[in-house]
Design an enzyme around this catalytic site. Structure first.
Site, PDB file in Angstrom:
ATOM      1  N   ASP A   1     -10.031  -7.737  -2.630  1.00  0.00           N
ATOM      2  CA  ASP A   1      -9.321  -6.508  -3.020  1.00  0.00           C
ATOM      3  C   ASP A   1      -8.662  -6.803  -4.364  1.00  0.00           C
ATOM      4  O   ASP A   1      -7.449  -6.970  -4.460  1.00  0.00           O
ATOM      5  CB  ASP A   1      -8.286  -6.153  -1.950  1.00  0.00           C
ATOM      6  CG  ASP A   1      -7.573  -4.833  -2.236  1.00  0.00           C
ATOM      7  OD1 ASP A   1      -7.938  -4.163  -3.224  1.00  0.00           O
ATOM      8  OD2 ASP A   1      -6.638  -4.492  -1.492  1.00  0.00           O
TER       9      ASP A   1
ATOM     10  N   GLU B   1      -3.369 -15.982  -2.443  1.00  0.00           N
ATOM     11  CA  GLU B   1      -2.527 -15.019  -3.163  1.00  0.00           C
ATOM     12  C   GLU B   1      -1.675 -15.800  -4.149  1.00  0.00           C
ATOM     13  O   GLU B   1      -1.151 -16.865  -3.819  1.00  0.00           O
ATOM     14  CB  GLU B   1      -1.646 -14.235  -2.191  1.00  0.00           C
ATOM     15  CG  GLU B   1      -0.578 -13.360  -2.846  1.00  0.00           C
ATOM     16  CD  GLU B   1      -1.145 -12.328  -3.821  1.00  0.00           C
ATOM     17  OE1 GLU B   1      -0.599 -12.208  -4.935  1.00  0.00           O
ATOM     18  OE2 GLU B   1      -2.132 -11.658  -3.479  1.00  0.00           O
TER      19      GLU B   1
ATOM     20  N   GLN C   1       0.854  -1.185   0.000  1.00  0.00           N
ATOM     21  CA  GLN C   1       0.000   0.000   0.000  1.00  0.00           C
ATOM     22  C   GLN C   1       0.893   1.239   0.000  1.00  0.00           C
ATOM     23  O   GLN C   1       1.748   1.384   0.868  1.00  0.00           O
ATOM     24  CB  GLN C   1      -0.908   0.003   1.231  1.00  0.00           C
ATOM     25  CG  GLN C   1      -1.918  -1.131   1.265  1.00  0.00           C
ATOM     26  CD  GLN C   1      -3.037  -0.967   0.249  1.00  0.00           C
ATOM     27  OE1 GLN C   1      -3.208   0.094  -0.346  1.00  0.00           O
ATOM     28  NE2 GLN C   1      -3.804  -2.025   0.039  1.00  0.00           N
TER      29      GLN C   1
ATOM     30  N   ASN D   1      -1.868  -8.050   4.387  1.00  0.00           N
ATOM     31  CA  ASN D   1      -2.153  -6.734   4.964  1.00  0.00           C
ATOM     32  C   ASN D   1      -3.482  -6.711   5.721  1.00  0.00           C
ATOM     33  O   ASN D   1      -3.534  -6.346   6.901  1.00  0.00           O
ATOM     34  CB  ASN D   1      -2.156  -5.689   3.844  1.00  0.00           C
ATOM     35  CG  ASN D   1      -2.317  -4.265   4.337  1.00  0.00           C
ATOM     36  OD1 ASN D   1      -1.601  -3.827   5.219  1.00  0.00           O
ATOM     37  ND2 ASN D   1      -3.261  -3.539   3.766  1.00  0.00           N
TER      38      ASN D   1
ATOM     39  N   CYS E   1      -9.760  -0.552  -6.370  1.00  0.00           N
ATOM     40  CA  CYS E   1      -8.890   0.513  -6.872  1.00  0.00           C
ATOM     41  C   CYS E   1      -9.416   1.076  -8.188  1.00  0.00           C
ATOM     42  O   CYS E   1      -8.772   1.924  -8.804  1.00  0.00           O
ATOM     43  CB  CYS E   1      -7.459   0.002  -7.035  1.00  0.00           C
ATOM     44  SG  CYS E   1      -7.285  -1.384  -8.171  1.00  0.00           S
TER      45      CYS E   1
ATOM     46  N   GLU F   1      -9.758   5.121  -4.521  1.00  0.00           N
ATOM     47  CA  GLU F   1      -9.815   3.837  -3.824  1.00  0.00           C
ATOM     48  C   GLU F   1     -11.096   3.842  -2.991  1.00  0.00           C
ATOM     49  O   GLU F   1     -11.342   4.771  -2.212  1.00  0.00           O
ATOM     50  CB  GLU F   1      -8.600   3.679  -2.911  1.00  0.00           C
ATOM     51  CG  GLU F   1      -8.412   2.288  -2.364  1.00  0.00           C
ATOM     52  CD  GLU F   1      -7.375   1.485  -3.135  1.00  0.00           C
ATOM     53  OE1 GLU F   1      -7.161   0.320  -2.793  1.00  0.00           O
ATOM     54  OE2 GLU F   1      -6.782   2.038  -4.091  1.00  0.00           O
TER      55      GLU F   1
END
Length: 365
Positions: A298, A238, A189, A222, A323, A357
Site C-alpha cells: 500500500d 514501516e 484511513q 491496519n 491511492c 483508491e
C-alpha cells in the site's frame, strides 16, 4: 477543496463517473469486473482540519475553496463525521469568550472514531504558558461532560496533552472486533466505513492462502492485523516511528501472535532481501525462515520504485492497494508481465473528489 461539489443527491452519479474513468485508465490491462465499494454520502471523514478566522469578537472555522479561490466559513462540514460536526459548535462557543485560549489560535484539527472517541488539537502562533494550560484543562473538563474527548495544544516545539494524544478505534471486520490505536498527526484511513470494506476485501481475496505474508508500508498495522488470520506468519515493514509504535500497541491489544513489525523503509528491506546490505534492525530476525508466498503493498502516491517492483514480482500473489491509479498503472506495466490481475476494486475513500483508491489482486501466470 470544492465545497460546492459536496451534494449527497449527486453521490451515485459521481461514483459511477469514477468507475467509468477507472475502467478507461485500465483499458490496456486484462482486468476482471470492477468491484465497487461505495462510501456514505455524508459524514464519512473521521478526521478534519480547519483554519480559524478571527473577526472582532467572532471566531469561526474556515477552509479554502480552490474553485472560488477564497476562504469559506464552515460552521458545519458535511464530509466530517457526525461526532466532529457536533463538537465544532460546542468547541467554538467555548473559545469565543476565552481571550487566553483564542489568542493566536490559527488551526483546529479533529480526529474521531466510529466508536465515539474524539481528539481535538489546537494550533497556535505563540508559546503556550501555565495560564494557557490552566484554561485548557477547564476547556477539556467542560467538553468531557458531553464528549469522550482528549485535547492537545501545539505551538512551535511544544505539544501539551490532556490526557492522551491518540484515539482507539473499534471496528467490526468480517464479524471480528478489531481495535486500532490512532495517534494524532500520523496517517490513518480517513473514511472509517470504507476502511472496513477494504479490510474485508483483502481478507476475502487471501482467505485460501498458504504460507506467510509480507507487507510493505504497513502503517499502524491496519491490514496486517486483519490479515494475520489467513497466514501462518506475517512480516511487515514501516518507516515512521509513531506508526510502528501504534502497530505494536495494536498487535498487543488484538492479541495477534504471528505478526512481526520491522521499522525500516521498503527500499532498505528490498536491499536486505537481496542480501545487498545488512541492517542492525534485522538482527535476530531470520528472513530466510519466512515462507512468504503473498506480498501486500500500500505504497505512497509515488508508487513502487523499480527495485521494489522486482522484489514484488518474486511472490506468487500480490495484493496492491493504490491511492494513485496512474502510478499503479506504471507498476502494472512490469507486474503484468509475470502476473495476472484476478480481482479489481474501487474504494470510494474520498467522495466528491477526483481521488480514486483502488485495489488489485495479482497471481503469478
Amino acid at each position: 477543496m470544492n465545497l460546492a461539489a459536496m451534494d449527497p443527491t449527486t453521490y451515485d452519479v459521481q461514483l459511477e463517473a469514477k468507475c467509468v474513468k477507472l475502467k478507461q485508465l485500465f483499458a490496456d490491462f486484462d482486468t476482471p469486473e470492477l468491484e465497487t465499494f461505495s462510501s456514505e454520502p455524508a459524514h464519512y471523514r473521521m478526521r478534519a482540519e480547519f483554519r480559524v478566522w478571527h473577526e472582532g469578537e467572532d471566531l469561526y472555522y474556515y477552509m479554502f475553496d480552490k474553485e472560488l479561490n477564497s476562504k469559506v466559513r464552515c460552521d458545519q462540514f458535511l464530509p466530517a463525521s457526525e461526532l466532529i460536526n457536533k463538537m465544532m459548535p460546542a468547541l467554538v462557543e467555548l473559545l469565543k469568550p476565552n481571550t487566553i485560549l483564542r489568542h493566536r489560535l490559527f488551526q483546529i484539527d479533529f480526529l474521531s472514531t466510529l466508536s465515539g472517541e474524539i481528539l481535538v488539537s489546537l494550533l497556535y502562533h505563540k508559546q503556550l504558558d501555565s495560564e494557557w494550560e490552566q484554561q485548557a484543562k477547564i476547556l477539556k473538563q467542560t467538553l468531557s461532560t458531553q464528549f469522550n474527548v482528549n485535547l492537545i495544544g501545539r505551538a512551535r516545539k511544544q505539544k501539551i496533552i490532556f490526557d492522551k494524544d491518540f484515539v482507539v478505534e473499534s471496528l467490526n471486520v468480517a464479524g471480528k472486533q478489531l481495535q486500532y490505536h490512532q495517534i494524532e498527526n500520523s496517517f490513518t484511513q480517513p473514511n472509517g466505513k470504507v476502511s472496513v470494506k477494504m479490510l474485508e476485501w483483502a481478507i476475502d481475496i487471501t482467505k485460501n492462502s498458504s504460507g506467510d505474508l509480507l507487507e510493505l508500508y504497513c502503517g499502524n498495522g491496519n491490514f496486517s492485523i486483519a490479515l494475520a488470520q489467513n497466514f501462518e506468519r506475517v512480516l511487515a515493514t514501516e518507516l515512521a516511528k509513531p506508526s510502528v509504535e501504534s502497530a505494536q500497541y495494536n498487535i498487543k491489544v488484538n492479541q495477534v501472535e504471528n505478526l512481526q513489525i520491522i521499522r525500516m523503509s521498503a527500499e532498505d528491506f528490498t536491499e536486505a532481501m537481496a542480501k545487498k546490505r545488512s541492517f542492525r534492525r534485522l538482527e535476530g530476525i531470520d528472513l530466510d525462515s519466512y515462507n512468504c508466498n503473498t506480498i501486500f503493498v500500500d505504497p505512497p502516491r509515488a508508487g513502487l520504485d523499480a527495485d521494489t517492483v522486482k522484489l514484488v514480482q518474486g511472490y506468487e500473489r500480490i495484493v496492491y492497494i493504490s491511492c494513485n491509479p496512474n502510478t499503479l498503472i506504471d507498476n502494472l506495466a512490469e507486474l503484468s508481465k509475470t502476473h495476472k490481475i484476478t480481482r479489481f476494486a474501487l474504494f470510494d475513500q474520498f467522495p466528491y473528489t477526483d481521488h480514486m483508491e483502488s485495489g488489485v489482486f495479482l497471481e503469478k501466470k
